[in-house]
Write an enzyme that holds these catalytic residues in place. Structure first.
Site, PDB file in Angstrom:
ATOM      1  N   PHE A  42       0.874  -1.166   0.000  1.00 23.91           N
ATOM      2  CA  PHE A  42       0.000   0.000   0.000  1.00 23.91           C
ATOM      3  C   PHE A  42       0.918   1.224   0.000  1.00 23.91           C
ATOM      4  O   PHE A  42       1.809   1.339   0.838  1.00 23.91           O
ATOM      5  CB  PHE A  42      -0.904  -0.019   1.235  1.00 23.91           C
ATOM      6  CG  PHE A  42      -1.985   1.006   1.187  1.00 23.91           C
ATOM      7  CD1 PHE A  42      -3.156   0.771   0.496  1.00 23.91           C
ATOM      8  CD2 PHE A  42      -1.833   2.217   1.835  1.00 23.91           C
ATOM      9  CE1 PHE A  42      -4.161   1.732   0.440  1.00 23.91           C
ATOM     10  CE2 PHE A  42      -2.834   3.184   1.788  1.00 23.91           C
ATOM     11  CZ  PHE A  42      -3.994   2.941   1.088  1.00 23.91           C
ATOM     12  N   ASP A 114       2.092  -4.793   8.547  1.00 25.04           N
ATOM     13  CA  ASP A 114       0.935  -3.934   8.336  1.00 25.04           C
ATOM     14  C   ASP A 114      -0.288  -4.858   8.283  1.00 25.04           C
ATOM     15  O   ASP A 114      -0.407  -5.692   7.383  1.00 25.04           O
ATOM     16  CB  ASP A 114       1.107  -3.140   7.030  1.00 25.04           C
ATOM     17  CG  ASP A 114      -0.030  -2.156   6.786  1.00 25.04           C
ATOM     18  OD1 ASP A 114      -1.161  -2.435   7.238  1.00 25.04           O
ATOM     19  OD2 ASP A 114       0.208  -1.129   6.133  1.00 25.04           O
ATOM     20  N   TYR A 139     -10.669   0.663  10.645  1.00 27.96           N
ATOM     21  CA  TYR A 139     -11.883   0.993   9.880  1.00 27.96           C
ATOM     22  C   TYR A 139     -12.157   0.012   8.753  1.00 27.96           C
ATOM     23  O   TYR A 139     -13.054   0.215   7.962  1.00 27.96           O
ATOM     24  CB  TYR A 139     -11.835   2.436   9.347  1.00 27.96           C
ATOM     25  CG  TYR A 139     -10.622   2.800   8.507  1.00 27.96           C
ATOM     26  CD1 TYR A 139     -10.471   2.329   7.216  1.00 27.96           C
ATOM     27  CD2 TYR A 139      -9.645   3.653   9.015  1.00 27.96           C
ATOM     28  CE1 TYR A 139      -9.380   2.672   6.450  1.00 27.96           C
ATOM     29  CE2 TYR A 139      -8.550   4.005   8.255  1.00 27.96           C
ATOM     30  CZ  TYR A 139      -8.412   3.514   6.978  1.00 27.96           C
ATOM     31  OH  TYR A 139      -7.324   3.858   6.229  1.00 27.96           O
ATOM     32  N   LYS A 140     -11.362  -1.059   8.646  1.00 33.64           N
ATOM     33  CA  LYS A 140     -11.692  -2.072   7.633  1.00 33.64           C
ATOM     34  C   LYS A 140     -12.465  -3.198   8.323  1.00 33.64           C
ATOM     35  O   LYS A 140     -13.598  -2.994   8.717  1.00 33.64           O
ATOM     36  CB  LYS A 140     -10.440  -2.508   6.902  1.00 33.64           C
ATOM     37  CG  LYS A 140      -9.966  -1.388   5.957  1.00 33.64           C
ATOM     38  CD  LYS A 140      -8.586  -1.530   5.403  1.00 33.64           C
ATOM     39  CE  LYS A 140      -8.207  -0.262   4.640  1.00 33.64           C
ATOM     40  NZ  LYS A 140      -6.772  -0.094   4.518  1.00 33.64           N
ATOM     41  N   ARG A 288     -11.963  -4.966  -6.489  1.00 35.42           N
ATOM     42  CA  ARG A 288     -11.722  -5.667  -5.218  1.00 35.42           C
ATOM     43  C   ARG A 288     -13.038  -5.816  -4.466  1.00 35.42           C
ATOM     44  O   ARG A 288     -13.759  -4.848  -4.276  1.00 35.42           O
ATOM     45  CB  ARG A 288     -10.721  -4.874  -4.379  1.00 35.42           C
ATOM     46  CG  ARG A 288     -10.394  -5.532  -3.053  1.00 35.42           C
ATOM     47  CD  ARG A 288      -9.416  -4.706  -2.252  1.00 35.42           C
ATOM     48  NE  ARG A 288     -10.024  -3.498  -1.729  1.00 35.42           N
ATOM     49  CZ  ARG A 288      -9.374  -2.557  -1.039  1.00 35.42           C
ATOM     50  NH1 ARG A 288      -8.083  -2.688  -0.814  1.00 35.42           N
ATOM     51  NH2 ARG A 288      -9.993  -1.505  -0.580  1.00 35.42           N
TER      52      ARG A 288
END
Ligand SMILES: *Cc1c(COP(=O)(O)O)cnc(C)c1O
Length: 329
Positions: A42, A114, A139-140, A288
């Site tokens: 990322f 990560d 927040y995922k 995705r």
């Protein structure tokens, strides 16, 4: 308890743990000057490594590798720290933490995981695998809500060896003594910076409380059944539309999202969102689908694939409104 703090963003937390890892390594293995990350990481992770190297001006270099196959080659040189995504944000590739940690430690390097796309999605054992540092967002899969603050974990053996450079008052031993000199807390609290966003944290608590009622192993089993079904149905219902699966079929290397490459991925995702199926588009040309097992069922998977099929059959994605790209995709 005592191992994790919630504060700031994943991006900032990476800066803190990277500083700590590099400092620890500089004392023990000063000739180790390479920081390894993946080309496919990322981007914020790579950007922070670059910014850190530029700030400290000590001759560190970033080396970008081509994934797991390339790691052993990179480790032949003097690597200080390796930053890896436990589950790749784009492809969903899932690293075996235990094997990778062993490989990295055998070359006297440290690892930063990560966990953004793995915490709440796959089981993990940071202590048992002797990981060094970990960061991740809430927040995922943890359902903390948009923009909720991030987590930061440090192996206890490293915890008190270093104070991180964002040494704000909330990481001070006694913040409310208001003293004129910094002294870090003797706990994971030293990785805080300023005041935590208390209202946002209370929302994370709701998300995490739900997880505490669920068994992570069962979540994983359901996740694999859902992603298997999704892959099978896209193959069965949408084979003529040219979607190329880029997520591993091997359960040992699959996280909880499924991604396809398609030339018109951006437009197709927009058309799906208009139908209420919310996926993400990621460059280059990747659709995705985050398949979160806590609140998605098998019927949702069937319906999502039917929407995908109809979007393609009706050429809905060719609608002009989907050609316009926003700043945030
Ligand atoms: C989502 C994500 C981030 C986000 O970082 P922020 O600081 O919250 O913007 C970082 N790393 C990975 C791998 C991600 O998937």
């Amino acid at each position: 308890q005592g191992e994790v703090v919630i504060s700031d963003s994943t991006t900032l937390n990476l800066f803190k743990v990277l500083s700590a890892a590099v400092k620890i390594q500089a004392d023990k293995f000063p000739e180790h000057k390479i920081i390894v990350a993946e080309k496919d990481a990322f981007p914020t992770d790579i950007y922070i490594i670059e910014g850190f190297i530029d700030l400290i001006q000590k001759g560190y270099q970033v080396e970008l590798i081509d994934g797991v196959e390339d790691l052993s080659r990179a480790l032949e040189n003097d690597v200080a720290v390796v930053v890896l995504s436990h589950v790749n944000y784009r492809t969903g590739y899932f690293y075996d933490m235990a094997t990778i940690n062993e490989q990295i430690h055998s070359k006297d390097a440290l690892v930063i995981w990560d966990l953004c796309h793995s915490v709440g999605a796959v089981p993990m054992h940071l202590n048992q695998t002797d990981s060094d540092f970990a960061i991740g967002c809430t927040y995922k899969y943890l359902n903390g809500g948009p923009g909720s603050p991030a987590l930061l974990w440090v192996n206890e053996k490293h915890r008190d060896q270093f104070w991180q450079p964002l040494s704000g008052w909330w990481s001070h031993k006694k913040p409310f003594d208001m003293t004129q000199h910094y002294e870090p807390a003797n706990s994971i609290r030293r990785y805080l910076c300023g005041t935590q966003p208390v209202i946002s944290m209370s929302l994370i608590e709701c998300g995490v409380d739900i997880f505490l009622h669920a068994d992570m192993q069962k979540i994983r089993e359901k996740s694999l059944k859902l992603t298997d079904l999704f892959i099978q149905l896209v193959h069965q219902e949408c084979s003529e539309f040219g979607f190329e699966l880029i997520t591993p079929l091997d359960h040992n290397h699959r996280g909880s999202h499924v991604s396809y490459r398609h030339e018109f991925g951006y437009e197709i995702i927009q058309a799906l969102i208009a139908r209420g199926v919310i996926g993400d588009y990621r460059e280059p040309a990747v659709l995705r689908f985050g398949i979160t097992p806590l609140y998605l069922g098998f019927e949702d998977i069937w319906n999502a694939v039917q929407h995908l099929k109809e979007t393609m059959l009706n050429s809905e994605w060719k609608n002009k409104q989907y050609l316009v790209r926003g700043e945030v995709t």
